[in-house]
Design an enzyme around this catalytic site. Structure first.
Site, PDB file in Angstrom:
ATOM      1  N   SER A 126       0.829  -1.199   0.000  1.00 42.01           N
ATOM      2  CA  SER A 126       0.000   0.000   0.000  1.00 42.01           C
ATOM      3  C   SER A 126       0.863   1.249   0.000  1.00 42.01           C
ATOM      4  O   SER A 126       1.989   1.256   0.539  1.00 42.01           O
ATOM      5  CB  SER A 126      -0.898  -0.003   1.241  1.00 42.01           C
ATOM      6  N   TYR A 150      -1.457   0.285   9.968  1.00 42.59           N
ATOM      7  CA  TYR A 150      -1.613  -0.432   8.704  1.00 42.59           C
ATOM      8  C   TYR A 150      -0.396  -0.210   7.816  1.00 42.59           C
ATOM      9  O   TYR A 150       0.182  -1.151   7.261  1.00 42.59           O
ATOM     10  CB  TYR A 150      -2.887   0.045   8.006  1.00 42.59           C
ATOM     11  N   LYS A 154       2.404  -3.041   6.554  1.00 41.16           N
ATOM     12  CA  LYS A 154       2.732  -3.275   5.145  1.00 41.16           C
ATOM     13  C   LYS A 154       4.220  -3.044   4.884  1.00 41.16           C
ATOM     14  O   LYS A 154       4.856  -3.771   4.105  1.00 41.16           O
ATOM     15  CB  LYS A 154       1.886  -2.373   4.245  1.00 41.16           C
TER      16      LYS A 154
END
Length: 328
Positions: A126, A150, A154
């Site tokens: 991402s 998040y 990643k």
């Protein structure tokens, strides 16, 4: 070629499976078996290609080992919980997004100890791996400074993918997806969900809430482009990557105001009148730490192709999800 899709019940996963079945081949090799896995059992489309489905939690013990026991040649790892949920539930985010990925990498490595095994692993990362300080346009060499859990998860997975590839345990490629719009179906818990909502709901004749200012700028790709990225990553010559196994995908930069203007051009003023501004400080804070635009020269040079305009992104949604219904 045997193919495993983890996260096959999600929106991008379903579209990827449809593309795999439509072509029946990857890199000039026929697909001889397709295994689909997710936390809920994915549906198995009708096909002459043998398909198996399973409902599993990748973060649970021994699940990854069972998924790779048939030694798939190609693995798509799309499974994750989204940004808003990973921020709200710290433990769940690390368990699913980090531990699940680590279990998969280890299962592949251990399978290779019994007999040579080096599958192609396509991992969806991402643009959330980037955070402040952010230039107006981010180049391929910009450092990772994520500002969300998040994004941190990643970023860690990208490092693991590169290291396991460097050691020869697998042939990995990580693709940093832009925010995917327009996502069909119901809203999810992603902080970025409103980017789709302000297009999807008005096209369906429903009110959409806009939690951020019109000046917010972001990086986008359509679901159709995302599937194209995945298919290209599965078939390209990864020798061209060297040790830099993770790539920012090309996309399209647009402000919320430009999104709304594109919607009006495609679907008329009646659609944009259904957008209601309702500020949300939490979402605004999260989005403020995200990058706004990229110069994805490396991915473009390697053959990855983005959408040409936001008008086209909206038209893709109308064609693929609404059966060409839409417009003023």
């Amino acid at each position: 070629m045997k193919v495993l899709v983890i996260g096959a019940a999600g929106m991008v996963g379903r579209k990827l499976v449809a593309a795999l079945l439509a072509t029946g081949r990857v890199a000039n090799r026929a697909i001889t078996g397709l295994a689909l896995a997710d936390v809920i059992a994915p549906s198995a489309p009708a096909s002459s290609i043998p398909i198996t489905t399973v409902a599993v939690d990748l973060s649970a013990p021994d699940v990854a080992a069972r998924l790779v026991q048939d030694r798939p040649d190609l693995i798509f790892h799309l499974a994750a919980i989204v940004s808003g949920e990973a921020e709200a539930d710290f433990e769940k985010g690390y368990r699913i997004n980090l531990d699940g990925t680590r279990h998969l990498l280890e299962a592949i490595r251990l399978a290779g100890q019994a007999a040579p095994y080096q599958p192609r692993l396509v991992f969806t990362s991402s643009i959330a791996v980037f955070g402040e300080p952010l230039p107006a346009v981010i180049g391929d060499s910009h450092e990772h400074t994520p500002l969300t859990s998040y994004g941190t998860q990643k970023a860690i997975c990208e490092l693991l993918l590169a290291d396991y590839s460097r050691r020869g345990f697998l042939d990995g490629i990580g693709i940093r997806l832009p925010t995917i719009v327009v996502r069909p179906g119901k809203p999810n818990k992603a902080a970025s969900g409103f980017f789709s909502g302000i297009i999807r709901e008005p096209l369906a004749g429903q009110e959409a809430l806009l939690p951020v200012a019109d000046t917010v700028r972001h990086w986008f790709a359509s679901p159709r482009a995302a599937v194209g990225f995945l298919m290209h990553a599965a078939s390209m010559d990864t020798g061209l990557l060297g040790n830099q196994r993770n790539l920012t995908m090309p996309g399209l930069a647009a402000t919320v105001a430009e999104q709304i203007a594109a919607l009006e051009r495609v679907a008329g003023a009646k659609a944009t009148a259904l957008i209601r501004r309702q500020p949300d400080e939490t979402i605004a804070r999260i989005v403020a730490g995200w990058p706004q635009a990229f110069e994805a020269k490396r991915a473009q040079a390697l053959g990855f192709v983005a959408d040409s305009s936001f008008d086209d992104i909206i038209r893709v949604h109308i064609a693929d999800e609404l059966g060409d219904r839409g417009g003023s």
